[in-house]
Design an enzyme around this catalytic site. Structure first.
Site, PDB file in Angstrom:
ATOM      1  N   ASP A  14      16.384 -18.593  -3.195  1.00 55.95           N
ATOM      2  CA  ASP A  14      16.018 -19.209  -1.925  1.00 55.95           C
ATOM      3  C   ASP A  14      17.267 -19.493  -1.096  1.00 55.95           C
ATOM      4  OD1 ASP A  14      14.385 -20.251   0.015  1.00 55.95           O
ATOM      5  OD2 ASP A  14      13.974 -22.135  -1.021  1.00 55.95           O
ATOM      6  N   GLY A  15      17.114 -19.429   0.221  1.00 59.09           N
ATOM      7  CA  GLY A  15      18.181 -19.861   1.118  1.00 59.09           C
ATOM      8  C   GLY A  15      18.965 -18.746   1.790  1.00 59.09           C
ATOM      9  N   ASN A  16      18.493 -17.513   1.673  1.00 58.38           N
ATOM     10  CA  ASN A  16      19.189 -16.408   2.355  1.00 58.38           C
ATOM     11  C   ASN A  16      19.263 -16.654   3.863  1.00 58.38           C
ATOM     12  OD1 ASN A  16      19.210 -15.097  -0.077  1.00 58.38           O
ATOM     13  ND2 ASN A  16      17.604 -13.628   0.415  1.00 58.38           N
ATOM     14  N   HIS A  31      19.595 -11.697   3.676  1.00 55.18           N
ATOM     15  CA  HIS A  31      18.872 -10.946   2.646  1.00 55.18           C
ATOM     16  C   HIS A  31      19.769  -9.860   2.044  1.00 55.18           C
ATOM     17  CE1 HIS A  31      15.339 -13.172   3.407  1.00 55.18           C
ATOM     18  NE2 HIS A  31      14.993 -12.584   4.538  1.00 55.18           N
ATOM     19  N   LEU A 125      19.447  -6.403 -22.033  1.00 54.58           N
ATOM     20  CA  LEU A 125      18.986  -7.416 -21.071  1.00 54.58           C
ATOM     21  C   LEU A 125      17.624  -6.961 -20.547  1.00 54.58           C
ATOM     22  CD1 LEU A 125      19.462  -9.877 -19.186  1.00 54.58           C
ATOM     23  CD2 LEU A 125      20.738  -8.383 -17.654  1.00 54.58           C
TER      24      LEU A 125
HETATM   25  C1  FPP Z   1      14.494 -16.510   0.180  1.00 49.28           C
HETATM   26  O1  FPP Z   1      15.330 -16.829   1.224  1.00 49.28           O
HETATM   27  C2  FPP Z   1      14.547 -15.149  -0.077  1.00 49.28           C
HETATM   28  C3  FPP Z   1      13.522 -14.240   0.034  1.00 49.28           C
HETATM   29  C4  FPP Z   1      12.152 -14.535   0.461  1.00 49.28           C
HETATM   30  C5  FPP Z   1      13.747 -12.865  -0.288  1.00 49.28           C
HETATM   31  C6  FPP Z   1      14.578 -12.663  -1.505  1.00 49.28           C
HETATM   32  C7  FPP Z   1      15.191 -11.385  -1.369  1.00 49.28           C
HETATM   33  C8  FPP Z   1      16.393 -11.080  -1.785  1.00 49.28           C
HETATM   34  C9  FPP Z   1      17.307 -11.931  -2.544  1.00 49.28           C
HETATM   35  C10 FPP Z   1      16.822  -9.738  -1.431  1.00 49.28           C
HETATM   36  C11 FPP Z   1      16.969  -8.829  -2.538  1.00 49.28           C
HETATM   37  C12 FPP Z   1      15.942  -8.752  -3.534  1.00 49.28           C
HETATM   38  C13 FPP Z   1      15.636  -7.591  -4.098  1.00 49.28           C
HETATM   39  C14 FPP Z   1      14.752  -7.509  -5.272  1.00 49.28           C
HETATM   40  C15 FPP Z   1      16.190  -6.358  -3.562  1.00 49.28           C
HETATM   41  P1  FPP Z   1      14.667 -17.339   2.551  1.00 49.28           P
HETATM   42  O2  FPP Z   1      14.524 -16.207   3.479  1.00 49.28           O
HETATM   43  O3  FPP Z   1      13.385 -18.038   2.221  1.00 49.28           O
HETATM   44  O4  FPP Z   1      15.728 -18.326   3.064  1.00 49.28           O
HETATM   45  P2  FPP Z   1      15.454 -19.644   3.905  1.00 49.28           P
HETATM   46  O5  FPP Z   1      14.599 -20.523   3.039  1.00 49.28           O
HETATM   47  O6  FPP Z   1      16.826 -20.178   4.105  1.00 49.28           O
HETATM   48  O7  FPP Z   1      14.788 -19.239   5.166  1.00 49.28           O
END
Ligand code: FPP
Length: 238
Positions: A14-16, A31, A125
Protein backbone atom coordinates in the site's frame (compact mmCIF):
# COMPACT_ATOMS: atom_id res chain seq x y z
CA UNK A 1 16.58 -15.09 22.17
CA UNK A 2 14.61 -17.05 19.60
CA UNK A 3 15.70 -15.70 16.19
CA UNK A 4 13.16 -17.69 14.25
CA UNK A 5 12.51 -16.45 10.74
CA UNK A 6 8.83 -16.60 9.78
CA UNK A 7 8.18 -19.33 7.21
CA UNK A 8 5.47 -17.32 5.48
CA UNK A 9 5.27 -13.54 5.16
CA UNK A 10 2.26 -11.83 3.59
CA UNK A 11 2.37 -8.17 2.54
CA UNK A 12 -0.37 -5.67 1.69
CA UNK A 13 1.42 -3.42 -0.79
CA UNK A 14 0.00 0.00 0.00
CA UNK A 15 1.02 3.61 -0.53
CA UNK A 16 2.32 3.75 -4.10
CA UNK A 17 0.03 6.70 -4.88
CA UNK A 18 0.86 8.71 -1.77
CA UNK A 19 4.56 8.06 -2.18
CA UNK A 20 4.45 9.40 -5.74
CA UNK A 21 2.31 12.40 -4.77
CA UNK A 22 4.78 13.39 -2.06
CA UNK A 23 7.41 13.54 -4.80
CA UNK A 24 5.16 15.60 -7.10
CA UNK A 25 4.84 12.65 -9.48
CA UNK A 26 1.78 10.87 -10.96
CA UNK A 27 0.33 7.74 -9.29
CA UNK A 28 1.57 5.64 -12.21
CA UNK A 29 5.14 6.49 -11.19
CA UNK A 30 4.40 5.11 -7.72
CA UNK A 31 3.07 1.87 -9.19
CA UNK A 32 6.14 1.55 -11.40
CA UNK A 33 8.45 1.97 -8.41
CA UNK A 34 6.22 -0.36 -6.36
CA UNK A 35 6.63 -2.96 -9.05
CA UNK A 36 10.43 -2.56 -9.06
CA UNK A 37 10.40 -2.92 -5.29
CA UNK A 38 8.50 -6.17 -5.57
CA UNK A 39 11.33 -7.56 -7.69
CA UNK A 40 14.01 -6.70 -5.15
CA UNK A 41 11.98 -7.83 -2.13
CA UNK A 42 11.78 -11.33 -3.66
CA UNK A 43 15.58 -11.46 -3.68
CA UNK A 44 15.71 -10.20 -0.06
CA UNK A 45 13.07 -12.64 1.15
CA UNK A 46 14.94 -15.52 -0.43
CA UNK A 47 18.26 -14.44 1.14
CA UNK A 48 16.66 -14.08 4.56
CA UNK A 49 15.43 -17.67 4.46
CA UNK A 50 11.69 -16.98 4.22
CA UNK A 51 10.03 -19.87 2.35
CA UNK A 52 6.66 -18.36 1.37
CA UNK A 53 5.80 -14.81 0.30
CA UNK A 54 2.28 -13.64 -0.56
CA UNK A 55 1.56 -10.13 -1.81
CA UNK A 56 -1.72 -8.29 -2.35
CA UNK A 57 -1.21 -6.51 -5.66
CA UNK A 58 -4.72 -6.01 -7.06
CA UNK A 59 -7.99 -6.48 -5.19
CA UNK A 60 -11.49 -7.21 -6.48
CA UNK A 61 -12.24 -3.61 -5.44
CA UNK A 62 -9.36 -2.05 -7.38
CA UNK A 63 -11.35 -2.16 -10.66
CA UNK A 64 -13.23 0.87 -9.27
CA UNK A 65 -10.18 3.10 -9.72
CA UNK A 66 -10.05 5.47 -12.69
CA UNK A 67 -9.90 3.85 -16.13
CA UNK A 68 -6.51 5.43 -16.69
CA UNK A 69 -5.08 3.96 -13.47
CA UNK A 70 -6.53 0.47 -14.10
CA UNK A 71 -5.16 0.48 -17.66
CA UNK A 72 -1.76 1.55 -16.34
CA UNK A 73 -1.77 -1.27 -13.79
CA UNK A 74 -2.72 -3.83 -16.47
CA UNK A 75 0.19 -2.62 -18.58
CA UNK A 76 2.48 -3.02 -15.60
CA UNK A 77 1.17 -6.55 -14.89
CA UNK A 78 1.75 -7.50 -18.54
CA UNK A 79 5.42 -6.54 -18.44
CA UNK A 80 5.98 -7.78 -14.88
CA UNK A 81 4.55 -11.26 -15.54
CA UNK A 82 7.05 -11.68 -18.39
CA UNK A 83 10.01 -10.36 -16.37
CA UNK A 84 9.02 -12.56 -13.46
CA UNK A 85 10.21 -15.63 -15.38
CA UNK A 86 13.80 -14.42 -14.89
CA UNK A 87 13.16 -13.62 -11.22
CA UNK A 88 11.77 -17.12 -10.70
CA UNK A 89 14.86 -18.67 -12.33
CA UNK A 90 17.18 -16.46 -10.26
CA UNK A 91 15.56 -17.37 -6.96
CA UNK A 92 14.40 -20.92 -7.80
CA UNK A 93 11.01 -19.50 -7.00
CA UNK A 94 7.65 -21.06 -7.73
CA UNK A 95 5.03 -18.46 -8.65
CA UNK A 96 1.31 -18.88 -8.16
CA UNK A 97 -1.36 -16.28 -8.77
CA UNK A 98 -4.29 -16.35 -6.34
CA UNK A 99 -7.59 -14.65 -7.09
CA UNK A 100 -10.12 -14.88 -9.90
CA UNK A 101 -7.94 -14.54 -12.97
CA UNK A 102 -10.92 -14.97 -15.32
CA UNK A 103 -11.47 -11.23 -14.78
CA UNK A 104 -8.33 -10.37 -16.77
CA UNK A 105 -7.82 -10.06 -20.53
CA UNK A 106 -6.92 -13.38 -22.18
CA UNK A 107 -3.28 -12.39 -22.82
CA UNK A 108 -2.75 -11.67 -19.10
CA UNK A 109 -4.34 -15.02 -18.18
CA UNK A 110 -2.02 -16.68 -20.69
CA UNK A 111 1.06 -14.97 -19.17
CA UNK A 112 -0.03 -16.16 -15.73
CA UNK A 113 -0.32 -19.77 -16.98
CA UNK A 114 3.09 -19.57 -18.67
CA UNK A 115 4.76 -18.20 -15.52
CA UNK A 116 3.11 -20.76 -13.22
CA UNK A 117 3.98 -23.61 -15.56
CA UNK A 118 7.57 -22.39 -16.04
CA UNK A 119 8.23 -22.15 -12.31
CA UNK A 120 6.24 -25.11 -10.99
CA UNK A 121 9.26 -27.31 -10.17
CA UNK A 122 11.07 -24.65 -8.11
CA UNK A 123 10.99 -25.19 -4.36
CA UNK A 124 13.27 -22.63 -2.69
CA UNK A 125 10.70 -19.85 -2.46
CA UNK A 126 6.95 -20.04 -3.05
CA UNK A 127 5.62 -16.68 -4.23
CA UNK A 128 1.88 -16.03 -4.33
CA UNK A 129 0.64 -12.91 -6.08
CA UNK A 130 -2.94 -11.93 -5.26
CA UNK A 131 -4.52 -10.48 -8.42
CA UNK A 132 -8.24 -9.72 -8.70
CA UNK A 133 -8.27 -11.21 -5.23
CA UNK A 134 -10.77 -10.73 -2.43
CA UNK A 135 -10.93 -13.09 0.52
CA UNK A 136 -14.73 -13.19 0.61
CA UNK A 137 -14.76 -13.96 -3.11
CA UNK A 138 -12.17 -16.73 -2.58
CA UNK A 139 -14.25 -18.25 0.25
CA UNK A 140 -17.47 -18.07 -1.80
CA UNK A 141 -15.82 -19.68 -4.84
CA UNK A 142 -14.62 -22.48 -2.55
CA UNK A 143 -18.04 -22.88 -0.92
CA UNK A 144 -19.69 -23.11 -4.35
CA UNK A 145 -17.34 -25.94 -5.36
CA UNK A 146 -17.98 -27.72 -2.06
CA UNK A 147 -21.76 -27.36 -2.53
CA UNK A 148 -21.54 -28.78 -6.08
CA UNK A 149 -19.51 -31.77 -4.92
CA UNK A 150 -21.84 -32.37 -1.99
CA UNK A 151 -24.89 -32.16 -4.30
CA UNK A 152 -23.27 -34.69 -6.65
CA UNK A 153 -22.61 -36.99 -3.67
CA UNK A 154 -18.81 -36.72 -4.09
CA UNK A 155 -18.36 -35.03 -0.70
CA UNK A 156 -20.18 -35.77 2.52
CA UNK A 157 -21.18 -32.66 4.57
CA UNK A 158 -19.93 -34.41 7.76
CA UNK A 159 -16.47 -34.71 6.19
CA UNK A 160 -16.08 -30.92 5.83
CA UNK A 161 -13.65 -29.82 8.50
CA UNK A 162 -10.96 -27.10 8.44
CA UNK A 163 -8.45 -29.30 6.61
CA UNK A 164 -10.96 -30.20 3.91
CA UNK A 165 -12.22 -26.62 3.56
CA UNK A 166 -8.68 -25.27 3.07
CA UNK A 167 -8.28 -27.49 0.02
CA UNK A 168 -10.94 -25.38 -1.72
CA UNK A 169 -9.16 -22.08 -1.13
CA UNK A 170 -6.79 -20.53 -3.70
CA UNK A 171 -3.99 -21.04 -1.15
CA UNK A 172 -4.55 -24.82 -0.90
CA UNK A 173 -1.40 -26.62 0.24
CA UNK A 174 0.36 -23.44 1.44
CA UNK A 175 0.83 -22.94 5.20
CA UNK A 176 -0.89 -19.91 6.74
CA UNK A 177 1.17 -16.68 7.01
CA UNK A 178 3.15 -16.27 10.23
CA UNK A 179 3.52 -12.54 9.70
CA UNK A 180 1.35 -9.99 7.89
CA UNK A 181 2.92 -6.65 6.95
CA UNK A 182 0.89 -3.67 5.77
CA UNK A 183 2.76 -0.64 4.52
CA UNK A 184 1.72 3.02 4.48
CA UNK A 185 -0.14 3.49 7.73
CA UNK A 186 -3.59 1.96 7.18
CA UNK A 187 -4.72 -0.44 9.93
CA UNK A 188 -7.07 -2.69 7.96
CA UNK A 189 -7.07 -6.13 6.34
CA UNK A 190 -9.00 -4.92 3.28
CA UNK A 191 -10.42 -8.38 2.49
CA UNK A 192 -7.00 -10.07 2.35
CA UNK A 193 -6.58 -13.73 3.45
CA UNK A 194 -9.30 -13.51 6.14
CA UNK A 195 -9.30 -17.26 6.79
CA UNK A 196 -5.52 -17.72 6.52
CA UNK A 197 -4.56 -14.83 8.84
CA UNK A 198 -6.51 -16.21 11.83
CA UNK A 199 -3.35 -16.72 13.96
CA UNK A 200 -0.82 -14.48 12.17
CA UNK A 201 1.17 -11.68 13.79
CA UNK A 202 0.46 -8.23 12.31
CA UNK A 203 3.03 -5.52 11.60
CA UNK A 204 1.90 -2.10 10.42
CA UNK A 205 4.33 0.56 9.24
CA UNK A 206 3.99 4.13 8.00
CA UNK A 207 6.59 3.44 5.30
CA UNK A 208 4.95 3.44 1.84
CA UNK A 209 5.47 0.35 -0.32
CA UNK A 210 8.00 1.83 -2.81
CA UNK A 211 10.25 2.81 0.14
CA UNK A 212 9.89 -0.51 1.98
CA UNK A 213 13.38 -1.89 1.46
CA UNK A 214 15.40 -4.72 2.97
CA UNK A 215 16.20 -2.70 6.07
CA UNK A 216 12.47 -2.16 6.69
CA UNK A 217 11.80 -5.85 6.13
CA UNK A 218 14.48 -6.76 8.65
CA UNK A 219 12.87 -4.34 11.15
CA UNK A 220 9.55 -6.16 10.71
CA UNK A 221 11.26 -9.51 11.25
CA UNK A 222 12.90 -8.23 14.44
CA UNK A 223 9.53 -7.13 15.84
CA UNK A 224 8.09 -10.53 14.87
CA UNK A 225 10.95 -12.30 16.63
CA UNK A 226 10.20 -10.42 19.86
CA UNK A 227 6.56 -11.50 19.90
CA UNK A 228 5.23 -14.47 21.86
CA UNK A 229 3.38 -16.57 19.34
CA UNK A 230 0.28 -18.11 20.85
CA UNK A 231 -2.15 -20.48 19.22
CA UNK A 232 -5.20 -20.45 21.46
CA UNK A 233 -3.21 -20.13 24.66
CA UNK A 234 -0.25 -22.44 24.12
CA UNK A 235 2.99 -20.52 23.69
CA UNK A 236 5.01 -21.72 20.70
CA UNK A 237 7.93 -23.92 21.76
CA UNK A 238 6.62 -24.50 25.33
C1 FPP B 1 -1.47 0.29 -3.43
O1 FPP B 1 -1.05 1.59 -3.52
C2 FPP B 1 -1.07 -0.42 -4.56
C3 FPP B 1 -1.87 -1.02 -5.50
C4 FPP B 1 -3.34 -1.01 -5.51
C5 FPP B 1 -1.28 -1.73 -6.59
C6 FPP B 1 -0.12 -2.56 -6.21
C7 FPP B 1 0.68 -2.71 -7.38
C8 FPP B 1 1.99 -2.76 -7.39
C9 FPP B 1 2.89 -2.79 -6.24
C10 FPP B 1 2.57 -2.81 -8.73
C11 FPP B 1 3.21 -4.05 -9.07
C12 FPP B 1 2.55 -5.29 -8.80
C13 FPP B 1 2.66 -6.31 -9.64
C14 FPP B 1 2.19 -7.66 -9.29
C15 FPP B 1 3.28 -6.11 -10.94
P1 FPP B 1 -2.16 2.70 -3.66
O2 FPP B 1 -2.33 3.03 -5.08
O3 FPP B 1 -3.41 2.23 -2.98
O4 FPP B 1 -1.52 3.87 -2.91
P2 FPP B 1 -2.29 4.99 -2.08
O5 FPP B 1 -3.02 4.28 -0.99
O6 FPP B 1 -1.17 5.84 -1.59
O7 FPP B 1 -3.19 5.70 -3.03
Amino acid sequence: MDRKVPAHVAIILDGNGRWAKAKGMPRSYGHMKGCANLESICDDVKELGIRYLTVYAFSTENWKRSREEVEGLMKLFRSYLKRCIKISDRNKMRVKVIGDISGFDPDIQESIHILEEHSKEYTELYFQIALNYGSRDEILRGVRRIACEAAEGALSPEAIDETVFERYLDTAGVPDPDLLIRTSGELRLSNFLLWQLAYSEFYFTEVPWPAFDRQELEKALEVYQMRDRRYGGIKEGS
